[in-house]
Scaffold this motif. Structure first.
Motif, PDB file in Angstrom:
ATOM      1  N   ARG A  31      -1.239  -5.968  -4.259  1.00  0.00           N
ATOM      2  CA  ARG A  31      -0.857  -4.652  -4.461  1.00  0.00           C
ATOM      3  C   ARG A  31      -1.855  -4.009  -4.331  1.00  0.00           C
ATOM      4  O   ARG A  31      -1.443  -3.323  -3.590  1.00  0.00           O
ATOM      5  CB  ARG A  31      -1.090  -5.332  -6.023  1.00  0.00           C
ATOM      6  CG  ARG A  31      -1.092  -3.362  -6.913  1.00  0.00           C
ATOM      7  CD  ARG A  31      -0.710  -3.584  -8.613  1.00  0.00           C
ATOM      8  NE  ARG A  31      -1.248  -1.769  -8.774  1.00  0.00           N
ATOM      9  CZ  ARG A  31       0.288  -1.779  -9.868  1.00  0.00           C
ATOM     10  NH1 ARG A  31       0.182  -2.833 -10.499  1.00  0.00           N
ATOM     11  NH2 ARG A  31       0.764  -0.699 -10.183  1.00  0.00           N
ATOM     12  N   GLU A  32      -3.331  -4.109  -4.106  1.00  0.00           N
ATOM     13  CA  GLU A  32      -4.482  -3.057  -3.263  1.00  0.00           C
ATOM     14  C   GLU A  32      -3.489  -3.027  -1.752  1.00  0.00           C
ATOM     15  O   GLU A  32      -4.077  -2.099  -0.991  1.00  0.00           O
ATOM     16  CB  GLU A  32      -5.337  -3.661  -2.991  1.00  0.00           C
ATOM     17  CG  GLU A  32      -5.998  -3.997  -4.884  1.00  0.00           C
ATOM     18  CD  GLU A  32      -5.423  -4.776  -5.549  1.00  0.00           C
ATOM     19  OE1 GLU A  32      -5.009  -5.884  -5.043  1.00  0.00           O
ATOM     20  OE2 GLU A  32      -5.603  -5.136  -7.164  1.00  0.00           O
TER      21      GLU A  32
ATOM     22  N   THR B  57      -0.701  -3.559  -0.003  1.00  0.00           N
ATOM     23  CA  THR B  57       0.650  -2.403  -0.255  1.00  0.00           C
ATOM     24  C   THR B  57       0.453  -1.316  -0.315  1.00  0.00           C
ATOM     25  O   THR B  57       0.801  -0.599   0.371  1.00  0.00           O
ATOM     26  CB  THR B  57       0.857  -2.643  -1.308  1.00  0.00           C
ATOM     27  OG1 THR B  57       1.923  -4.745  -1.296  1.00  0.00           O
ATOM     28  CG2 THR B  57       3.019  -2.632  -1.322  1.00  0.00           C
ATOM     29  N   ALA B  58      -0.893  -0.658  -1.163  1.00  0.00           N
ATOM     30  CA  ALA B  58      -0.769   0.594  -1.640  1.00  0.00           C
ATOM     31  C   ALA B  58      -1.613   0.824  -0.084  1.00  0.00           C
ATOM     32  O   ALA B  58      -1.628   1.889   0.605  1.00  0.00           O
ATOM     33  CB  ALA B  58      -2.148   0.583  -2.722  1.00  0.00           C
ATOM     34  N   GLN B  59      -2.403   0.407   0.703  1.00  0.00           N
ATOM     35  CA  GLN B  59      -3.439   0.846   2.035  1.00  0.00           C
ATOM     36  C   GLN B  59      -1.758   0.887   2.749  1.00  0.00           C
ATOM     37  O   GLN B  59      -2.690   2.196   3.794  1.00  0.00           O
ATOM     38  CB  GLN B  59      -4.090  -0.310   2.284  1.00  0.00           C
ATOM     39  CG  GLN B  59      -4.994  -0.038   3.473  1.00  0.00           C
ATOM     40  CD  GLN B  59      -6.207   1.136   3.640  1.00  0.00           C
ATOM     41  OE1 GLN B  59      -7.262   1.414   2.726  1.00  0.00           O
ATOM     42  NE2 GLN B  59      -6.028   2.434   3.823  1.00  0.00           N
TER      43      GLN B  59
ATOM     44  N   ARG C  42      -0.759   4.154   2.740  1.00  0.00           N
ATOM     45  CA  ARG C  42      -1.450   5.265   3.055  1.00  0.00           C
ATOM     46  C   ARG C  42      -1.767   5.019   4.191  1.00  0.00           C
ATOM     47  O   ARG C  42      -1.092   6.336   4.524  1.00  0.00           O
ATOM     48  CB  ARG C  42      -2.272   4.964   2.335  1.00  0.00           C
ATOM     49  CG  ARG C  42      -2.782   5.529   0.639  1.00  0.00           C
ATOM     50  CD  ARG C  42      -4.478   5.296   0.338  1.00  0.00           C
ATOM     51  NE  ARG C  42      -5.533   3.812   0.583  1.00  0.00           N
ATOM     52  CZ  ARG C  42      -5.586   3.087  -0.277  1.00  0.00           C
ATOM     53  NH1 ARG C  42      -4.630   3.097  -0.928  1.00  0.00           N
ATOM     54  NH2 ARG C  42      -6.462   2.395  -0.596  1.00  0.00           N
TER      55      ARG C  42
ATOM     56  N   ALA D 166       3.040  -1.436  -6.347  1.00  0.00           N
ATOM     57  CA  ALA D 166       2.936  -0.673  -5.722  1.00  0.00           C
ATOM     58  C   ALA D 166       3.664   0.160  -5.129  1.00  0.00           C
ATOM     59  O   ALA D 166       3.784   1.582  -4.691  1.00  0.00           O
ATOM     60  CB  ALA D 166       1.375  -1.039  -4.460  1.00  0.00           C
ATOM     61  N   TYR D 167       4.060  -0.301  -4.424  1.00  0.00           N
ATOM     62  CA  TYR D 167       5.342   0.483  -4.191  1.00  0.00           C
ATOM     63  C   TYR D 167       6.255   1.592  -4.750  1.00  0.00           C
ATOM     64  O   TYR D 167       6.762   2.772  -3.929  1.00  0.00           O
ATOM     65  CB  TYR D 167       6.728  -1.145  -3.844  1.00  0.00           C
ATOM     66  CG  TYR D 167       7.977   0.170  -3.069  1.00  0.00           C
ATOM     67  CD1 TYR D 167       8.032  -0.676  -1.601  1.00  0.00           C
ATOM     68  CD2 TYR D 167       8.833   0.114  -3.432  1.00  0.00           C
ATOM     69  CE1 TYR D 167       9.341   0.610  -0.592  1.00  0.00           C
ATOM     70  CE2 TYR D 167      10.318   0.767  -2.720  1.00  0.00           C
ATOM     71  CZ  TYR D 167      10.064   0.612  -1.522  1.00  0.00           C
ATOM     72  OH  TYR D 167      11.157   0.976  -0.530  1.00  0.00           O
TER      73      TYR D 167
ATOM     74  N   GLU E 260       4.698   2.429  -7.116  1.00  0.00           N
ATOM     75  CA  GLU E 260       4.141   4.153  -7.218  1.00  0.00           C
ATOM     76  C   GLU E 260       3.440   5.128  -6.280  1.00  0.00           C
ATOM     77  O   GLU E 260       3.995   6.507  -6.070  1.00  0.00           O
ATOM     78  CB  GLU E 260       2.707   3.505  -7.304  1.00  0.00           C
ATOM     79  CG  GLU E 260       2.143   3.075  -8.782  1.00  0.00           C
ATOM     80  CD  GLU E 260       1.319   2.131  -8.712  1.00  0.00           C
ATOM     81  OE1 GLU E 260      -0.212   2.534  -7.942  1.00  0.00           O
ATOM     82  OE2 GLU E 260       0.156   1.526  -9.812  1.00  0.00           O
ATOM     83  N   PHE E 261       4.375   4.382  -4.895  1.00  0.00           N
ATOM     84  CA  PHE E 261       4.410   5.471  -3.690  1.00  0.00           C
ATOM     85  C   PHE E 261       5.509   6.336  -3.634  1.00  0.00           C
ATOM     86  O   PHE E 261       5.655   7.431  -3.358  1.00  0.00           O
ATOM     87  CB  PHE E 261       4.372   4.369  -2.799  1.00  0.00           C
ATOM     88  CG  PHE E 261       4.015   5.430  -0.578  1.00  0.00           C
ATOM     89  CD1 PHE E 261       2.625   5.840  -1.341  1.00  0.00           C
ATOM     90  CD2 PHE E 261       4.873   4.921  -0.216  1.00  0.00           C
ATOM     91  CE1 PHE E 261       2.759   6.327   0.097  1.00  0.00           C
ATOM     92  CE2 PHE E 261       5.170   6.224   1.028  1.00  0.00           C
ATOM     93  CZ  PHE E 261       3.631   6.784   1.755  1.00  0.00           C
TER      94      PHE E 261
END
Length: 148
Positions: A65-66, A68-70, A73, A109-110, A112-113
């Motif tokens: 999850r972390e 994917t978020a990076q 970004r 995570a996806y 959220e983007f």
């Protein structure tokens, strides 16, 4: 075309760019090989496959999850370099080291983007080098967005 610098090639025809133009930003990891962070061609921005490295430190977060978020970004920085947002993305290709195990965390995570309507997406299991996720995208470039 070979031997070029990766910068703009071709010419303008009727106000529309022909050829291709490299996109570079300090906000995303530098290429580790002979490729561009992004290329604009044919009215689209195509990004390289990005991993979860922090562009400033090279650190890789723990957990899918972390990571994917990076990755997202990193991609957002390439999009922003051309005045684009995640809403301009039309296609996503995602590679997961552990597809079955990590899909739910990746997808959380996806979500959220990207907002509805979400881009089309292909998610596959891949043998990645010491990371859990890699993603590349295709975005629509709007006239007047980004450079010149």
């Amino acid at each position: 075309m070979s031997g070029g610098t990766g910068d703009e090639t071709g010419s303008r025809a009727g106000g529309r760019r022909t050829g291709r133009e490299a996109v570079r930003t300090a906000g995303a990891p530098r290429p580790a090989g002979a490729y561009s962070q992004g290329v604009v061609a044919g009215g689209f921005l195509f990004t390289a496959g990005f991993g979860p490295q922090d562009p400033a430190t090279g650190a890789v977060p723990e957990g899918v999850r972390e990571q994917t978020a990076q990755v997202l970004r990193n991609i957002a920085c390439v999009l922003a370099e051309r005045g684009l947002t995640p809403g301009d993305v039309v296609k996503v290709t995602a590679h997961l080291q552990h597809l079955k195990r990590d899909f739910a965390g990746f997808d959380a995570a996806y979500r959220e983007f990207f907002t509805e309507p979400c881009p089309v997406r292909t998610t596959v299991g891949s043998d990645l080098m010491d990371i859990l996720v890699e993603i590349d995208v295709v975005a629509v470039v709007h006239e007047g967005a980004g450079s010149d």
